[in-house]
Design a protein around this motif. Structure first.
Motif, PDB file in Angstrom:
ATOM      1  N   ILE A 226      -0.219  -3.708  -1.769  1.00 45.71           N
ATOM      2  CA  ILE A 226       1.229  -3.558  -1.859  1.00 45.71           C
ATOM      3  C   ILE A 226       1.591  -2.131  -1.461  1.00 45.71           C
ATOM      4  N   ALA A 227       2.482  -1.993  -0.481  1.00 47.07           N
ATOM      5  CA  ALA A 227       2.904  -0.683   0.007  1.00 47.07           C
ATOM      6  C   ALA A 227       3.959  -0.073  -0.914  1.00 47.07           C
ATOM      7  N   THR A 260      -3.741  -2.706  -7.141  1.00 48.23           N
ATOM      8  CA  THR A 260      -3.429  -3.333  -5.857  1.00 48.23           C
ATOM      9  C   THR A 260      -2.317  -2.581  -5.116  1.00 48.23           C
ATOM     10  N   PHE A 261      -1.640  -1.661  -5.804  1.00 50.53           N
ATOM     11  CA  PHE A 261      -0.558  -0.890  -5.189  1.00 50.53           C
ATOM     12  C   PHE A 261      -1.123   0.322  -4.463  1.00 50.53           C
ATOM     13  N   ASP A 262      -0.795   0.432  -3.188  1.00 48.22           N
ATOM     14  CA  ASP A 262      -1.252   1.546  -2.359  1.00 48.22           C
ATOM     15  C   ASP A 262      -0.053   2.441  -2.056  1.00 48.22           C
ATOM     16  N   PHE A 263       0.160   3.435  -2.889  1.00 42.83           N
ATOM     17  CA  PHE A 263       1.294   4.331  -2.696  1.00 42.83           C
ATOM     18  C   PHE A 263       1.009   5.402  -1.643  1.00 42.83           C
ATOM     19  N   LYS A 266       3.593   3.803   3.360  1.00 37.34           N
ATOM     20  CA  LYS A 266       5.021   3.625   3.139  1.00 37.34           C
ATOM     21  C   LYS A 266       5.461   2.175   3.262  1.00 37.34           C
ATOM     22  N   THR A 267       4.949   1.471   4.278  1.00 37.96           N
ATOM     23  CA  THR A 267       5.401   0.100   4.518  1.00 37.96           C
ATOM     24  C   THR A 267       4.216  -0.816   4.808  1.00 37.96           C
ATOM     25  N   GLY A 268       4.503  -2.102   4.873  1.00 38.28           N
ATOM     26  CA  GLY A 268       3.465  -3.078   5.170  1.00 38.28           C
ATOM     27  C   GLY A 268       2.901  -2.977   6.567  1.00 38.28           C
ATOM     28  N   ASP A 269       3.605  -2.279   7.461  1.00 42.19           N
ATOM     29  CA  ASP A 269       3.092  -2.108   8.824  1.00 42.19           C
ATOM     30  C   ASP A 269       1.784  -1.328   8.844  1.00 42.19           C
TER      31      ASP A 269
END
Length: 339
Positions: A226-227, A260-263, A266-269
């Motif tokens: 998750i972005a 699961t969160f990848d800070f 910035k975005t799913g791209d």
């Protein structure tokens, strides 16, 4: 998770560590039989993750943690072990969280067990919070397998359903088959059956039909990464389910732990998407289903934009995509997640 083995109900984890090695339920063999694989080296761990004996982001992370502890015990070259395991599957962020955690804790077995215990406890909290979103007689859609097999026990998307069932809410679950590996029909349906939760397997293309007929009240899925902005990667086919849910006014929830969160993105791209062997699309049970000469494409995941997400169900509570800054603050106060 509850498992019925020869008429006897037992409790079994998806992955656990012993003196003999890392034990895993070989998920490729379900639901026909329960077979335990023993990983005795980092190469075995890579095989287990890459060839999907174990799958699901949190379970992959726990397997990596146990595997690195085992590699150290075996006096393996730890730099090589880390490198091999980190390349086993690129999309699931839990894998990299676990590797970092183990590296910073000197690959100690006690650290691996702490990591597993944390993931287990957090999946239970997801269930407690998610249960608040499920009313009596709710009809729930889920995609792929985000149950105990994808974590250790409880699950992510299935954890709220377990709590709702335990409270007697009389829920019904629509289980997408989830082509091409059929993790829904093979794994999720098996888990729900073991728990006695009423369900039906549906073709991947049937979800829109049931949504339009008003037979689905909400959707809950898991996630692999998750972005920062709330875009998320999950099993291929999730994106279209989210679009259909929004079109039909159906709440669409994503259940996932902080790991699961990848800070950092910035975005799913920016999420790397694994593309697997085309044979998974062209063959079914070793029988070719496409014409000889036809090629296949097989992305394992897709990315769903944040505008289709109603909220994220986490161990910290329930957050809308626009409120993930608050969740990040909670994570920064969490010594386990601040890694």
């Amino acid at each position: 998770m509850k498992v019925n083995i020869d008429g006897e109900v037992k409790t079994l984890f998806a992955v656990w560590m012993t003196d003999e090695g890392v034990k895993l339920i070989d998920q490729r063999k379900l639901p026909e039989k329960i077979e335990i694989f023993t990983a005795r080296s980092s190469d075995d761990i890579v095989h287990s993750i890459k060839d999907m004996l174990v799958r699901g982001a949190p379970a992959i992370g726990v397997t990596a943690a146990y595997g690195l502890a085992m590699a150290k015990k075996n006096d393996e070259d730890m730099n090589k072990a880390v490198e091999k395991i980190s390349k086993s599957r690129p999309t699931a962020y839990d894998l990299f969280k676990a590797i970092k955690y183990m590296t910073e804790n000197n690959f100690e077995p006690s650290a691996a067990q702490r990591y597993a215990n944390e993931i287990l406890g957090r999946s239970k909290k997801i269930g407690e919070y998610g249960n608040e979103l499920i009313g009596k007689n709710s009809r729930i859609l889920t995609h792929c397998n985000a149950g105990a097999l994808a974590v250790l026990d409880w699950g992510t998307a299935l954890s709220p359903m377990r709590f709702a069932h335990k409270e007697g809410k009389n829920i019904f679950v629509f289980v997408d088959e989830t082509r091409p590996r059929l993790q829904g029909s093979k794994l999720t349906a098996w888990e729900l059956g073991q728990e006695g939760i009423d369900h039906a397997i549906i073709a991947d293309n049937a979800a829109g039909y049931f949504m339009k007929k008003g037979e689905i009240d909400l959707a809950i899925v898991g996630a692999d990464r998750i972005a920062s902005n709330g875009d998320f990667a999950n099993k291929i086919g999730t994106y279209e389910k989210a679009v259909l849910a929004k079109e039909n006014g159906i709440p669409f929830y994503v259940a996932a732990p902080g790991s699961t969160f990848d800070f950092n993105i910035k975005t799913g791209d920016e999420i790397p998407i694994e593309e697997r062997n085309q044979d998974e699309v062209l063959f079914l049970n070793e029988n070719r289903i496409g014409p000889v000469g036809s090629n296949g494409r097989n992305p394992a995941f897709d990315v769903t934009p944040n505008k289709y997400v109603t909220a994220f169900i986490t161990e910290y509570g329930i957050f809308k995509p626009g409120d993930l800054g608050s969740m990040r603050q909670a994570m920064n106060k969490d010594l386990f997640m601040k890694i």
